[in-house]
Design a protein around this motif. Structure first.
Motif, PDB file in Angstrom:
ATOM      1  N   LEU A   1     -36.473  38.797  49.836  1.00  9.27           N
ATOM      2  CA  LEU A   1     -36.085  37.810  49.509  1.00  9.27           C
ATOM      3  C   LEU A   1     -35.493  37.048  51.102  1.00  9.27           C
ATOM      4  N   LEU A   2     -35.436  37.315  51.860  1.00 11.93           N
ATOM      5  CA  LEU A   2     -34.768  36.450  52.445  1.00 11.93           C
ATOM      6  C   LEU A   2     -35.618  35.858  53.845  1.00 11.93           C
ATOM      7  N   GLU A   3     -37.334  36.550  53.512  1.00  7.80           N
ATOM      8  CA  GLU A   3     -37.842  35.826  53.910  1.00  7.80           C
ATOM      9  C   GLU A   3     -38.656  34.119  53.683  1.00  7.80           C
ATOM     10  N   ARG A   4     -38.700  33.989  51.958  1.00  7.26           N
ATOM     11  CA  ARG A   4     -38.185  33.188  51.102  1.00  7.26           C
ATOM     12  C   ARG A   4     -37.171  32.164  51.424  1.00  7.26           C
ATOM     13  N   ILE A   5     -36.294  32.769  51.703  1.00  2.00           N
ATOM     14  CA  ILE A   5     -35.015  31.840  52.038  1.00  2.00           C
ATOM     15  C   ILE A   5     -35.519  31.130  53.227  1.00  2.00           C
ATOM     16  N   GLU A   6     -35.662  32.060  53.984  1.00  3.81           N
ATOM     17  CA  GLU A   6     -35.252  31.407  55.507  1.00  3.81           C
ATOM     18  C   GLU A   6     -36.604  30.737  55.897  1.00  3.81           C
ATOM     19  N   SER A   7     -37.887  30.178  54.951  1.00  2.07           N
ATOM     20  CA  SER A   7     -38.656  29.684  55.071  1.00  2.07           C
ATOM     21  C   SER A   7     -38.075  28.327  53.998  1.00  2.07           C
ATOM     22  N   SER A   8     -37.699  28.252  53.729  1.00  2.00           N
ATOM     23  CA  SER A   8     -37.305  27.183  53.053  1.00  2.00           C
ATOM     24  C   SER A   8     -36.053  26.041  53.654  1.00  2.00           C
ATOM     25  N   ASP A   9     -35.970  24.628  53.319  1.00  2.00           N
ATOM     26  CA  ASP A   9     -36.179  23.671  54.097  1.00  2.00           C
ATOM     27  C   ASP A   9     -34.236  23.977  54.067  1.00  2.00           C
ATOM     28  N   VAL A  10     -33.544  23.916  55.606  1.00  2.00           N
ATOM     29  CA  VAL A  10     -32.413  24.071  56.154  1.00  2.00           C
ATOM     30  C   VAL A  10     -31.739  23.500  54.820  1.00  2.00           C
ATOM     31  N   VAL A  11     -32.116  22.050  54.433  1.00  2.00           N
ATOM     32  CA  VAL A  11     -30.537  21.628  53.384  1.00  2.00           C
ATOM     33  C   VAL A  11     -30.848  23.249  51.922  1.00  2.00           C
ATOM     34  N   VAL A  12     -31.528  23.564  51.779  1.00  2.00           N
ATOM     35  CA  VAL A  12     -31.904  24.804  50.216  1.00  2.00           C
ATOM     36  C   VAL A  12     -30.817  25.403  50.965  1.00  2.00           C
ATOM     37  N   GLN A  13     -31.092  25.780  51.908  1.00  2.00           N
ATOM     38  CA  GLN A  13     -30.531  27.123  52.798  1.00  2.00           C
ATOM     39  C   GLN A  13     -29.390  27.079  52.600  1.00  2.00           C
ATOM     40  N   LEU A  14     -28.315  25.909  52.877  1.00  2.00           N
ATOM     41  CA  LEU A  14     -27.121  25.580  53.052  1.00  2.00           C
ATOM     42  C   LEU A  14     -26.214  25.680  51.182  1.00  2.00           C
ATOM     43  N   MET A  15     -27.265  25.186  50.502  1.00  2.00           N
ATOM     44  CA  MET A  15     -26.367  25.023  49.758  1.00  2.00           C
ATOM     45  C   MET A  15     -26.891  26.221  49.019  1.00  2.00           C
ATOM     46  N   VAL A  16     -27.413  27.424  48.956  1.00  2.00           N
ATOM     47  CA  VAL A  16     -27.820  28.685  48.427  1.00  2.00           C
ATOM     48  C   VAL A  16     -26.508  28.974  48.954  1.00  2.00           C
ATOM     49  N   ARG A  17     -26.208  29.031  50.699  1.00  2.00           N
ATOM     50  CA  ARG A  17     -24.651  29.877  50.780  1.00  2.00           C
ATOM     51  C   ARG A  17     -23.522  28.641  50.131  1.00  2.00           C
ATOM     52  N   ILE A  18     -23.491  27.779  50.187  1.00  2.00           N
ATOM     53  CA  ILE A  18     -22.151  27.216  49.635  1.00  2.00           C
ATOM     54  C   ILE A  18     -22.381  28.212  48.029  1.00  2.00           C
ATOM     55  N   LEU A  19     -23.326  27.860  47.342  1.00  2.00           N
ATOM     56  CA  LEU A  19     -23.553  28.260  45.932  1.00  2.00           C
ATOM     57  C   LEU A  19     -22.451  29.614  45.797  1.00  2.00           C
ATOM     58  N   MET A  20     -22.980  30.645  46.878  1.00  2.00           N
ATOM     59  CA  MET A  20     -23.054  31.628  46.721  1.00  2.00           C
ATOM     60  C   MET A  20     -20.727  32.120  47.262  1.00  2.00           C
ATOM     61  N   LYS A  21     -21.025  31.591  47.932  1.00  2.00           N
ATOM     62  CA  LYS A  21     -19.392  31.588  48.509  1.00  2.00           C
ATOM     63  C   LYS A  21     -19.020  31.003  47.355  1.00  2.00           C
ATOM     64  N   ARG A  22     -18.365  30.118  46.605  1.00  2.00           N
ATOM     65  CA  ARG A  22     -18.264  29.698  45.655  1.00  2.00           C
ATOM     66  C   ARG A  22     -18.113  30.815  44.161  1.00  2.00           C
ATOM     67  N   LEU A  23     -19.663  31.411  44.059  1.00  2.00           N
ATOM     68  CA  LEU A  23     -19.929  32.534  42.818  1.00  2.00           C
ATOM     69  C   LEU A  23     -18.926  33.418  43.381  1.00  2.00           C
ATOM     70  N   ARG A  24     -18.758  33.714  44.750  1.00  2.30           N
ATOM     71  CA  ARG A  24     -17.834  34.963  44.864  1.00  2.30           C
ATOM     72  C   ARG A  24     -16.046  34.615  44.937  1.00  2.30           C
ATOM     73  N   GLN A  25     -15.960  32.847  45.130  1.00  5.10           N
ATOM     74  CA  GLN A  25     -14.209  33.184  44.894  1.00  5.10           C
ATOM     75  C   GLN A  25     -14.159  33.216  43.532  1.00  5.10           C
ATOM     76  N   GLN A  26     -15.390  32.198  42.978  1.00  5.30           N
ATOM     77  CA  GLN A  26     -15.361  32.349  41.632  1.00  5.30           C
ATOM     78  C   GLN A  26     -14.579  33.931  40.690  1.00  5.30           C
ATOM     79  N   ASN A  27     -15.296  34.408  41.440  1.00  9.61           N
ATOM     80  CA  ASN A  27     -15.462  36.230  40.461  1.00  9.61           C
ATOM     81  C   ASN A  27     -13.571  36.449  40.831  1.00  9.61           C
ATOM     82  N   GLN A  28     -13.425  36.145  42.274  1.00  5.28           N
ATOM     83  CA  GLN A  28     -12.059  36.615  42.497  1.00  5.28           C
ATOM     84  C   GLN A  28     -11.199  36.765  42.269  1.00  5.28           C
TER      85      GLN A  28
END
Ligand code: C2E
Ligand code: CMP
Ligand code: CA
Ligand code: CA
Length: 381
Positions: A81-108
């Motif tokens: 999983l991580l190799e694919r994310i790390e080889s993707s565009d830096v902007v896509v990586q940032l978006m994935v991290r942001i979405l992840m954080k939002r989902l954790r906050q929403q769940n909470q």
């Protein structure tokens, strides 16, 4: 991996090393409260992935998971999983991290269960830099700040300039003259390479016309670097045909410079090359011998010129084996009826050796650096 209806797959708060793709069956995602009460977050089915969050943001499991029916799960290891994310565009990586954080906050906030701290690393330096450069390049194009420089190519036997290679530069008011090493990848990975690529063709056509006006009848050809993405652009062949007609140039005076990497796009490339050849354009294979050389491709491609990479030219005088490699390449090229251009000649000795080994043409700082068009025009006698 097979799980039975009712099996707990993992529990919230645990560390995680694997994610899962549901091949068949259903899985429920839920939070557990202190009094052991559960609140459902989602039911996932065939084709969906779960357990990815803990891997992506190196945090603990944000929820628990249980099989709602017998399920077949495909295990995805952390590295896969991580190799694919790390080889993707830096902007896509940032978006994935942001979405992840939002989902954790929403769940909470949905379940009221605090399962982890939310200090996700959202460092965005790489993404900001890339977005900024893309934006600046977009502006540069619209403000007409790109320039085509020309590096003369010499006939090693007569010393005559037979043509030039067109090399893009960015004349930035803020940064000065920027070389393509700093921005060509960004252009090529965005759709900007398409309009910029056609602009390069038109600029080269205009320059060729200006050379012909100053030196009527001169035999002079311009090499244009073309990336895989440009080549594959729908209507590439028709567009360069129309642009050549618009500027009233003969395509035979232009070489399309491609690298072997282009063959990774598949057999369609050969078809496009043949159509370019049909219009009269010549084809030159750039950086030959670096990375991805395959003799099979060499015989399939309808090329006219082969450029021997600077790394071979450089090692000629120090490494006796390099001489054997270069002479074999030249032998092969001659058998395939290709003309040979040696790249990156910096010393008299390199020029002499390449000529001795049978290279037809040479290009490099010894003869001239890439020049603004006006300087190129002055240097043609
Ligand atoms: P390339 O096509 O292999 O171009 C040759 C590079 O080697 C040029 O770098 C040139 O300035 C440099 N060079 C020439 N002679 C010598 C020498 O004697 N010694 C040394 N050390 N270097 C020499 P430049 O202009 O910085 O271009 C870098 C790359 O950017 C090019 O490599 C090409 O892949 C790409 N590029 C440049 N212009 C264009 C363009 O208009 N379109 C596309 N698609 N790519 C371009
Ligand atoms: P992870 O945090 O590793 O473990 C629990 C998983 O449940 C999580 O990854 C996601 O795959 C999934 N998950 C968490 N919250 C939701 C949600 N709101 N909707 C769907 N799936 C979720
Ligand atoms: Ca080139
Ligand atoms: Ca090259």
């Amino acid at each position: 991996m097979q799980v039975k209806k009712g099996d707990l797959i993992f529990r919230q708060g645990q560390k995680g090393d694997q994610a899962y793709l549901i091949e068949n069956g259903q899985v429920e995602i839920f939070h557990t409260h202190k009094n052991d009460q559960e609140s459902l977050l989602a039911v996932l089915g065939e084709g969906e992935i779960f357990g990815e969050m803990a891997l992506i943001d190196s945090n603990i499991r944000s929820a628990s998971t249980r099989a709602l029916s017998d399920c077949r799960l495909l295990v995805i290891e952390r590295d896969q999983l991580l190799e694919r994310i790390e080889s993707s565009d830096v902007v896509v990586q940032l978006m994935v991290r942001i979405l992840m954080k939002r989902l954790r906050q929403q769940n909470q906030s949905k379940s009221g269960v605090a399962v982890e701290n939310l200090t996700t690393d959202l460092s965005s330096a790489g993404a900001v830099e890339k977005l900024k450069l893309e934006h600046d390049l977009y502006e540069a194009y619209h403000k007409n700040e790109f320039r085509i420089f020309h590096q003369p190519v010499k006939d090693l036997h007569t010393g005559r300039i037979m043509g030039s290679e067109a090399l893009i530069r960015w004349e930035s008011p803020a940064k000065g003259l920027v070389s393509p090493g700093k921005f060509i990848d960004v252009l090529e990975h965005s759709s900007m390479i398409i309009p910029v690529g056609y602009w390069i063709f038109e600029e080269c056509f205009r320059h060729h016309n200006a050379i012909m006006s100053a030196h009527p009848g001169l035999d002079f050809s311009i090499s244009i670097n073309v990336s895989g993405k440009q080549f594959l652009h729908l209507n590439f062949v028709d567009t360069i045909r129309d642009l050549a007609a618009k500027h009233k140039v003969n395509p035979e005076n232009f070489k399309l410079e491609v690298t072997e990497r282009i063959m990774m796009e598949g057999a369609v490339i050969v078809d496009i090359m043949n159509r370019c050849r049909g219009l009269g354009f010549q084809i030159s294979l750039d950086d030959f011998g670096t990375g991805f050389s395959s003799l099979q491709y060499l015989s399939q491609m309808p090329i006219n010129y082969l450029k021997i990479d600077r790394s071979f030219v450089m090692s000629l005088s120090s490494d006796p084996k390099a001489e054997a490699v270069v002479s074999s390449i030249i032998y092969l090229a001659k058998k395939l009826k290709l003309k040979v251009i040696a790249e990156g000649i910096e010393t008299e000795k390199e020029a002499f050796l390449m000529k001795e080994l049978g290279s037809d043409y040479g290009q490099g700082y010894l003869f001239a650096r890439p020049l603004p068009f006006e300087k190129l025009l002055e240097s043609i006698k």
